[in-house]
Scaffold this active site. Structure first.
Site, PDB file in Angstrom:
ATOM      1  N   ARG A 180       1.181  -1.288  -0.012  1.00 57.69           N
ATOM      2  CA  ARG A 180      -0.257   0.079   0.496  1.00 57.69           C
ATOM      3  C   ARG A 180       0.719   0.984   0.361  1.00 57.69           C
ATOM      4  NH1 ARG A 180      -2.002  -3.273  -1.227  1.00 57.69           N
ATOM      5  NH2 ARG A 180      -3.505  -4.551  -0.929  1.00 57.69           N
ATOM      6  N   SER A 230     -11.673  -0.004   3.870  1.00 61.33           N
ATOM      7  CA  SER A 230     -10.680   0.134   4.846  1.00 61.33           C
ATOM      8  C   SER A 230      -9.856   0.706   5.074  1.00 61.33           C
ATOM      9  CB  SER A 230      -9.450  -1.315   3.932  1.00 61.33           C
ATOM     10  OG  SER A 230     -10.407  -2.173   3.871  1.00 61.33           O
ATOM     11  N   GLU A 300      -4.808   3.869   6.523  1.00 63.24           N
ATOM     12  CA  GLU A 300      -4.303   3.793   4.601  1.00 63.24           C
ATOM     13  C   GLU A 300      -5.228   4.839   4.189  1.00 63.24           C
ATOM     14  OE1 GLU A 300      -5.465  -0.247   3.024  1.00 63.24           O
ATOM     15  OE2 GLU A 300      -6.428   0.467   1.271  1.00 63.24           O
TER      16      GLU A 300
HETATM   17  C1  LIG Z   1     -15.576  -0.058  -0.616  1.00 60.99           C
HETATM   18  C2  LIG Z   1     -14.106  -0.002  -1.265  1.00 60.99           C
HETATM   19  C3  LIG Z   1     -13.210  -0.655  -1.430  1.00 60.99           C
HETATM   20  C4  LIG Z   1     -11.497  -0.646  -1.924  1.00 60.99           C
HETATM   21  N1  LIG Z   1     -11.258  -1.866  -1.722  1.00 60.99           N
HETATM   22  C5  LIG Z   1      -9.589  -2.052  -1.754  1.00 60.99           C
HETATM   23  C6  LIG Z   1      -8.883  -2.542  -1.856  1.00 60.99           C
HETATM   24  O1  LIG Z   1      -9.649  -3.700  -1.725  1.00 60.99           O
HETATM   25  N2  LIG Z   1      -7.908  -2.894  -2.205  1.00 60.99           N
HETATM   26  C7  LIG Z   1      -7.117  -1.501  -2.027  1.00 60.99           C
HETATM   27  O2  LIG Z   1      -5.746  -1.622  -2.355  1.00 60.99           O
HETATM   28  N3  LIG Z   1      -7.876  -0.485  -2.321  1.00 60.99           N
HETATM   29  C8  LIG Z   1      -9.022  -0.075  -2.015  1.00 60.99           C
HETATM   30  N4  LIG Z   1     -10.057   0.881  -2.088  1.00 60.99           N
HETATM   31  C9  LIG Z   1      -9.422   2.161  -1.712  1.00 60.99           C
HETATM   32  C10 LIG Z   1      -9.293   2.788  -3.391  1.00 60.99           C
HETATM   33  O3  LIG Z   1      -9.877   2.145  -3.780  1.00 60.99           O
HETATM   34  C11 LIG Z   1      -7.588   2.718  -3.826  1.00 60.99           C
HETATM   35  O4  LIG Z   1      -6.492   2.786  -2.571  1.00 60.99           O
HETATM   36  C12 LIG Z   1      -7.775   3.293  -4.995  1.00 60.99           C
HETATM   37  O5  LIG Z   1      -6.599   2.878  -5.623  1.00 60.99           O
HETATM   38  C13 LIG Z   1      -7.094   4.670  -4.727  1.00 60.99           C
HETATM   39  O6  LIG Z   1      -7.588   4.876  -5.656  1.00 60.99           O
HETATM   40  P1  LIG Z   1      -8.777   7.074  -6.554  1.00 60.99           P
HETATM   41  O7  LIG Z   1      -8.474   7.210  -7.545  1.00 60.99           O
HETATM   42  O8  LIG Z   1      -9.512   6.667  -5.651  1.00 60.99           O
HETATM   43  O9  LIG Z   1      -7.673   8.048  -5.599  1.00 60.99           O
HETATM   44  P2  LIG Z   1      -8.297   9.081  -4.628  1.00 60.99           P
HETATM   45  O10 LIG Z   1      -8.952   8.824  -3.560  1.00 60.99           O
HETATM   46  O11 LIG Z   1      -8.750  10.455  -5.657  1.00 60.99           O
HETATM   47  O12 LIG Z   1      -6.522  10.022  -4.108  1.00 60.99           O
HETATM   48  C14 LIG Z   1      -5.661   8.917  -3.238  1.00 60.99           C
HETATM   49  C15 LIG Z   1      -4.174   9.535  -3.503  1.00 60.99           C
HETATM   50  O13 LIG Z   1      -4.110   9.079  -4.690  1.00 60.99           O
HETATM   51  C16 LIG Z   1      -3.467  10.371  -5.554  1.00 60.99           C
HETATM   52  N5  LIG Z   1      -3.953  10.322  -6.713  1.00 60.99           N
HETATM   53  C17 LIG Z   1      -4.814  10.099  -6.812  1.00 60.99           C
HETATM   54  N6  LIG Z   1      -4.798   9.992  -8.799  1.00 60.99           N
HETATM   55  C18 LIG Z   1      -2.994   9.867  -9.010  1.00 60.99           C
HETATM   56  C19 LIG Z   1      -2.381  10.106 -10.376  1.00 60.99           C
HETATM   57  N7  LIG Z   1      -2.706  10.493 -11.609  1.00 60.99           N
HETATM   58  N8  LIG Z   1      -1.101  10.189 -10.026  1.00 60.99           N
HETATM   59  C20 LIG Z   1      -1.158  10.843  -8.654  1.00 60.99           C
HETATM   60  N9  LIG Z   1      -1.653  11.120  -7.447  1.00 60.99           N
HETATM   61  C21 LIG Z   1      -2.478  10.019  -7.873  1.00 60.99           C
HETATM   62  C22 LIG Z   1      -4.301  10.952  -4.186  1.00 60.99           C
HETATM   63  O14 LIG Z   1      -2.917  12.785  -4.910  1.00 60.99           O
HETATM   64  C23 LIG Z   1      -4.991  10.595  -3.703  1.00 60.99           C
HETATM   65  O15 LIG Z   1      -3.716  11.493  -2.669  1.00 60.99           O
HETATM   66  C24 LIG Z   1     -11.213   0.305  -1.341  1.00 60.99           C
HETATM   67  C25 LIG Z   1     -11.969   1.693  -1.457  1.00 60.99           C
HETATM   68  C26 LIG Z   1     -13.157   2.120  -0.898  1.00 60.99           C
HETATM   69  C27 LIG Z   1     -14.335   3.101  -1.068  1.00 60.99           C
END
Ligand SMILES: Cc1cc2nc3c(=O)[nH]c(=O)nc-3n(C[C@H](O)[C@H](O)[C@H](O)COP(=O)(O)OP(=O)(O)OC[C@H]3O[C@@H](n4cnc5c(N)ncnc54)[C@H](O)[C@@H]3O)c2cc1C
Length: 320
Positions: A180, A230, A300
Site C-alpha cells: 500500500r 478499509s 490507509e
Molecule cells: C468500498 C471500497 C473498497 C476498497 N477496496 C480496496 C481494495 O480492495 N484494495 C485497495 O488497495 N484499495 C481499496 N480501496 C481504496 C481505494 O480504492 C484505492 O486506494 C485506490 O487505489 C484509490 O484510488 P483513487 O483514484 O480513488 O485515489 P484518490 O482517493 O482520489 O486519491 C488517493 C491518493 O492518490 C493520489 N492520486 C490519485 N490519482 C493520482 C495520479 N494520477 N497520480 C498521482 N497520484 C494520484 C491522490 O493525490 C491521493 O493522494 C477501497 C475503497 C473503497 C471505497
C-alpha cells in the site's frame, strides 16, 4: 481564504489552457469522494490532454497556487473546509487499450474498467482489481491490491509528470512499490498512464475468478453505505478489522459516522456525517485499539485539505 470567481486571474489562465468547460469554480467535492465528505474546491480542473496537465503544473508553480490531485476519491477524506487553489482531476483521461499482452491505461480510467478490458481480451493478471473503486493513477499511487494480487505484480512502466512539469517514463521498479505504498507522493509525480504486462488466459477462468472475488467483496463489505474502504493498513502480525472487533468498537457512532457492523475495518457514513465526525471516529478507534492491544493502527486512507479539525501533519499532493 481567497474568494474565487470568474474575474480571478488564475481562472483566466486556467481557461486559456483547458477552456471554460474544464474549469469549475467552488465545486462541491462531496460528489467526488466515496465517503461523500468534503467542502468545495476553489478551481476544479479536468484536463483532456497530457500537455494540458503539464501546463497546469507549470502554472501552479509559477503562480504559487496550491495544487491537489484528486483521483476517483476512494481513498481520501476531504475535510469540511474544502480545498484551496487548484484541484486537478484526470477523469477525462480515461482511455484503455490493449497491444498484445500489454494493457495501456490512462490514469483517469477506473482500475475496475481496466480489469474488464483485460477480461474481454482474454488477458489474466488484473482480476484482483475487479472490485477496487480507484482510478489507475490512484491505484499506482498506493500499490492497490486485494485477495493476494497487487499493482506491483503486473505493472511494467508508467508515464508521469514531475513537479517541474516534465514528462518521463519510469519502470515499475523505479516506484518502490511496497504494501500500500510507492514513492509517488515523495517525488510529487502525477501518473498519466500505466502499462501493465498481462498473460494470455482462459476467458471463462478469468471471469470465474472475478465473479468469485466480487461475491466475496459484496458479502463481506458494507458497500451499501458511503465509505473509504478499509480505513487502516494491516498492522504486522494482526488484522485491523479483528482488533477493532475485539475492542468492542463495532457499531460505535459519532454523529453520522459509524464503525460498520458488517466489516469492522470500515467506517461508514450512515447519516450525512461531516468529515470532522468521520475523522473523530477514526482517531477514537486508533486510541481504543492502542489502549487495549498496544497496536498502532496506521491509516490507509489519506486526509487532506482544510478545516475545523485539529489534526497536524497533512498529506495530499501540494506544490508548497
Ligand atoms: C468500498 C471500497 C473498497 C476498497 N477496496 C480496496 C481494495 O480492495 N484494495 C485497495 O488497495 N484499495 C481499496 N480501496 C481504496 C481505494 O480504492 C484505492 O486506494 C485506490 O487505489 C484509490 O484510488 P483513487 O483514484 O480513488 O485515489 P484518490 O482517493 O482520489 O486519491 C488517493 C491518493 O492518490 C493520489 N492520486 C490519485 N490519482 C493520482 C495520479 N494520477 N497520480 C498521482 N497520484 C494520484 C491522490 O493525490 C491521493 O493522494 C477501497 C475503497 C473503497 C471505497
Amino acid at each position: 481564504m481567497i474568494q474565487v470567481n470568474e474575474n480571478h486571474p488564475i481562472y483566466h489562465k486556467l481557461i486559456k489552457i483547458v477552456s471554460e468547460k474544464n474549469v469549475a469554480l467552488q465545486k462541491p467535492l462531496k460528489e467526488y469522494t466515496y465517503t461523500r465528505l468534503g467542502g468545495r474546491a476553489d478551481f476544479f480542473v479536468t484536463p483532456e490532454t497530457y500537455e494540458q496537465v503539464q501546463e497546469i503544473i507549470r502554472l501552479a508553480q509559477n503562480e504559487i497556487v496550491e495544487f491537489t490531485l484528486l483521483g476517483n476519491g476512494s481513498n481520501l477524506i476531504i475535510r469540511d473546509g474544502g480545498i484551496r487553489g487548484i484541484v486537478l482531476n484526470l477523469g477525462k483521461l480515461d482511455a484503455v487499450k490493449v497491444a498484445g499482452d500489454q494493457l495501456i491505461a490512462q490514469s483517469g480510467a477506473r482500475i475496475i474498467h481496466a480489469s474488464q478490458v483485460a477480461l474481454r481480451h482474454r488477458l489474466t493478471g488484473l482480476e484482483f482489481a475487479c472490485g477496487i473503486p480507484g482510478s489507475v493513477g490512484g491505484a499506482l499511487f498506493m500499490n492497490a491490491g486485494a485477495y493476494g494480487g497487487e499493482i506491483k505484480d503486473v505493472l511494467e512502466s508508467t508515464l508521469v509528470v514531475d513537479r517541474a512539469g516534465n514528462m518521463k517514463r519510469l519502470l515499475a521498479e523505479d516506484l518502490d512499490l511496497e504494501y500500500r505504498s510507492s514513492n509517488i507522493p515523495e517525488n510529487g509525480y502525477i501518473v498519466l498512464e500505466a502499462t501493465f504486462t498481462l498473460a494470455p488466459g482462459d476467458e471463462r477462468k478469468i471471469k470465474a475468478t472475478m465473479d468469485d472475488l466480487t461475491f466475496k467483496r459484496e458479502s463481506k463489505q458494507p458497500l451499501e453505505y458511503p465509505s473509504c474502504g478499509s480505513v487502516f493498513k494491516r498492522p504486522p502480525g494482526y488484522y485491523a478489522g479483528k482488533l477493532i472487533q475485539d475492542s468492542g468498537l463495532q457499531g460505535k457512532q459519532i454523529g453520522g459516522a459509524k464503525v460498520s457492523l458488517k466489516h469492522a475495518g470500515f467506517i461508514v457514513n450512515v447519516d450525512g456525517c461531516t468529515a470532522e465526525e468521520y475523522i473523530e471516529l477514526i482517531q477514537y478507534v486508533q486510541r481504543k485499539v492502542k489502549e487495549k492491544y498496544g497496536v498502532t493502527l496506521e491509516r490507509e486512507v489519506r486526509i487532506i485539505s482544510e478545516d475545523l479539525v485539529r489534526e497536524g501533519n497533512e498529506e495530499g499532493f501540494r506544490t508548497h
